[in-house]
Scaffold this active site. Structure first.
Site, PDB file in Angstrom:
ATOM      1  N   SER A  90      -9.850   2.919   0.231  1.00 11.24           N
ATOM      2  CA  SER A  90     -10.142   3.627  -1.179  1.00 11.24           C
ATOM      3  C   SER A  90      -9.314   2.545  -2.507  1.00 11.24           C
ATOM      4  O   SER A  90      -8.817   1.470  -1.951  1.00 11.24           O
ATOM      5  CB  SER A  90     -10.024   5.058  -1.353  1.00 11.24           C
ATOM      6  OG  SER A  90      -8.624   4.949  -1.643  1.00 11.24           O
ATOM      7  N   LYS A  91      -9.670   2.662  -3.894  1.00 12.38           N
ATOM      8  CA  LYS A  91      -8.989   2.099  -4.827  1.00 12.38           C
ATOM      9  C   LYS A  91      -7.689   2.457  -4.493  1.00 12.38           C
ATOM     10  O   LYS A  91      -6.287   1.862  -5.052  1.00 12.38           O
ATOM     11  CB  LYS A  91      -8.954   2.954  -5.909  1.00 12.38           C
ATOM     12  CG  LYS A  91     -10.320   2.321  -6.609  1.00 12.38           C
ATOM     13  CD  LYS A  91     -11.282   2.873  -8.242  1.00 12.38           C
ATOM     14  CE  LYS A  91     -12.801   2.054  -7.934  1.00 12.38           C
ATOM     15  NZ  LYS A  91     -13.247   2.916  -8.792  1.00 12.38           N
ATOM     16  N   ARG A  92      -6.609   3.527  -4.462  1.00 12.96           N
ATOM     17  CA  ARG A  92      -5.708   4.172  -3.727  1.00 12.96           C
ATOM     18  C   ARG A  92      -5.188   2.867  -3.108  1.00 12.96           C
ATOM     19  O   ARG A  92      -3.378   2.949  -2.932  1.00 12.96           O
ATOM     20  CB  ARG A  92      -5.312   5.700  -3.198  1.00 12.96           C
ATOM     21  CG  ARG A  92      -6.079   6.808  -4.271  1.00 12.96           C
ATOM     22  CD  ARG A  92      -5.559   8.147  -3.269  1.00 12.96           C
ATOM     23  NE  ARG A  92      -6.775   8.729  -2.532  1.00 12.96           N
ATOM     24  CZ  ARG A  92      -7.909   8.877  -2.397  1.00 12.96           C
ATOM     25  NH1 ARG A  92      -7.964   8.964  -3.771  1.00 12.96           N
ATOM     26  NH2 ARG A  92      -8.400   9.250  -1.678  1.00 12.96           N
TER      27      ARG A  92
END
Length: 463
Positions: free
Chosen positions: A238-240
RNA sequence: GUCCCGUUCGUCUAGAGGCCUAGGACACCGGGUUUUCAUCCCGGCAACAGGGGUUCGACUCCCCUACGGGAUGCCA
């Protein structure tokens, strides 16, 4: 046997994600290797989060990377009537009922179940009430209470679910709109999909969808649940934890073919081969060989794969792909007297195109910053640079061999070590101590510019 | 909590009961080539989650435990 039809069904709630791209790739490859069709369906029923921009991004990216659908994509948001008709059919057949439980009531019910150590699920309390439709009712599927559903997964084999683990899922919301499961099942049928290849996060959705299919009298589908792509923290990518959109990788200068290659190798392998192109995958990929466990996306492997794919390009192909990266830095690739020699000499200087473009910068434009540590180390006095400038100015025959010959001669005559002669020139030309072979580098720069750069560095050292 | 899926080097993986002294690739470390860097070549490090079975024999089959993930939504 029916022709294979696969589909990729993204929600346009974000740019094309490389995890999604991998799902699309496996769907595409599986369809193509079976002479089947690959379709796309935009699942945009979540009007809150879906946007046309994301939809366009996903479609454009899939097409440009080579995963073109065989039919125009369809949008779920435009197919409401079809879903409503299917819901009506289920209701008429007695496999669905209206339920007027409020959100609060359901919440309360789940709280009690959890407190009693039971699995929170709808208990079917409205099932036999024979309620009429109203603006407060949802339509629920009457799931069989006994028996089991066996999902035959191409990757995982048989997966069993007891029907009593499943509650009566909602088909139509109280505002009359259809839910994901209904749309999904109806569309797979309408699009004549035969094989559902999707992320393993959908495994537990599968028996629910099969119940809807059964209620509608649809034929069985083939399933393959892919392991998820994970970030370095072992959580779902994910973007994280990573760059997730395809564009980000393209912008860094990773080749489409390398991106696809690395995605395919996540969960799948064939012998001891590492480098695969789309055509190879269509020929060699086997869905049954896909790994069951999630795979961490390792950027260093992509780096290496990218350098492999880069090395297989001929010079013209390489230049074409590199050009936009130079343009981004305000450089016209042909604005150099020895373009081909230059590009060919520096094409392995980094493993992605933007890195290579950066390496190329001082060959096209004035040096932005010198490596001052290197200047300190190699140019404590700049007599050598003065000498070399004179020697080079007087050299008539500006070619690799004669330049090297002259430099070696100077080195010996003055009893110097190789780096003492070479590195000052490198710094003068490129600002740093790295470059192709020195004779070659001087040839690439040409006599005039080489002398000019040496003079510039002399000026800097004089300060 | 319950159900489902999973677990081989740091990472991606090979492995369908004896071919395993567990193979390859990336990364990393060392060496060579290169007047520097990159490329390239050679070498090295490094794993079967744990415990029980089954078997003459288990990384491979079964069970349990642990850990990770997913589902349990009027999201998709």
């Amino acid at each position: 046997m029916k022709p294979i039809v696969t589909r990729f069904a993204p929600s346009p709630t974000g740019a094309l994600h490389i995890g999604g791209l991998r799902t699309a790739l496996f769907n595409y490859v599986y369809a193509k290797q079976n002479n089947g069709k690959f379709l796309i369906r935009i699942e945009d029923t979540d009007t809150e989060r879906s946007t046309k921009e994301f939809e366009k991004n996903i479609l454009d990216n899939l097409t440009s990377i080579g995963l073109q659908p065989d039919e125009d994509p369809i949008n779920q948001s435009e197919r409401n009537a079809i879903y409503l008709k299917a819901a009506e059919k289920i209701f008429q057949s007695g496999n669905a009922y209206w339920c007027d439980c409020s959100q609060d009531e359901l919440e309360e019910m789940r709280r009690e179940q959890t407190a009693a150590g039971k699995k929170p699920m709808y208990d079917g309390r409205s099932r036999n009430l024979g309620l009429e439709r109203s603006n407060k009712t949802v339509l629920r599927l009457a799931t069989p209470e006994n028996g089991e559903i066996i999902v035959n997964d191409l990757i995982r084999g048989e997966i069993k679910f007891n029907n009593n683990e499943l509650d009566d899922l909602i088909l139509l919301r109280s505002d009359g709109s259809p839910t994901y499961h209904l749309c999904n099942v109806v569309d797979d049928y309408e699009q004549k999909v035969t094989t559902v290849i999707r992320g393993e996060d959908h495994i537990s959705n599968t028996p629910r969808q099969i119940h809807i299919q059964n209620a509608l009298g649809y034929p069985e589908l083939e399933y393959a649940h892919l392991p998820l792509v994970l970030g370095t923290d072992k959580k779902r990518l994910s973007k994280r934890n990573a760059a997730t959109s395809l564009e980000e990788y393209r912008d860094k200068g990773y080749l489409d073919s390398a991106i696809l290659n690395s995605l395919a190798r996540l969960g799948w392998s064939q012998g001891e081969n590492e480098v695969f192109y789309l055509d190879d995958l269509i020929k060699d990929f086997n869905i049954k060989d896909v790994q069951k466990a999630g795979a961490i996306f390792d950027i260093t492997k992509l780096d290496w794969l990218n350098s492999q794919h880069l090395s297989k390009l001929n010079l013209d192909e390489f230049k074409d792909l590199l050009e936009p990266f130079l343009n981004n830095m305000g450089i016209n690739i042909n604005d150099h007297e020895n373009v081909d020699l230059l590009i060919d000499s520096l094409r392995t200087s980094d493993n992605n195109l933007s890195g290579i473009a950066t390496q190329l910068f001082p060959y096209y434009k004035d040096i932005k910053d010198y490596d001052y540590d290197a200047i300190k180390k190699f140019l404590s006095n700049n007599n050598i640079l003065h000498d070399l400038k004179e020697i080079l100015i007087n050299l008539e025959d500006w070619n690799e061999e004669s330049i090297n010959h002259l430099l070696t001669k100077y080195q010996h005559e003055n009893n110097l070590k190789v780096p003492q002669v070479n590195q000052p020139i490198r710094i003068a030309l490129t600002g740093k101590t790295k470059s192709p072979g020195l004779g070659l580098t001087l040839v690439i720069f040409g006599k005039k510019l080489a002398i000019k750069r040496i003079e510039e560095l002399i000026k800097i050292c004089d300060k």
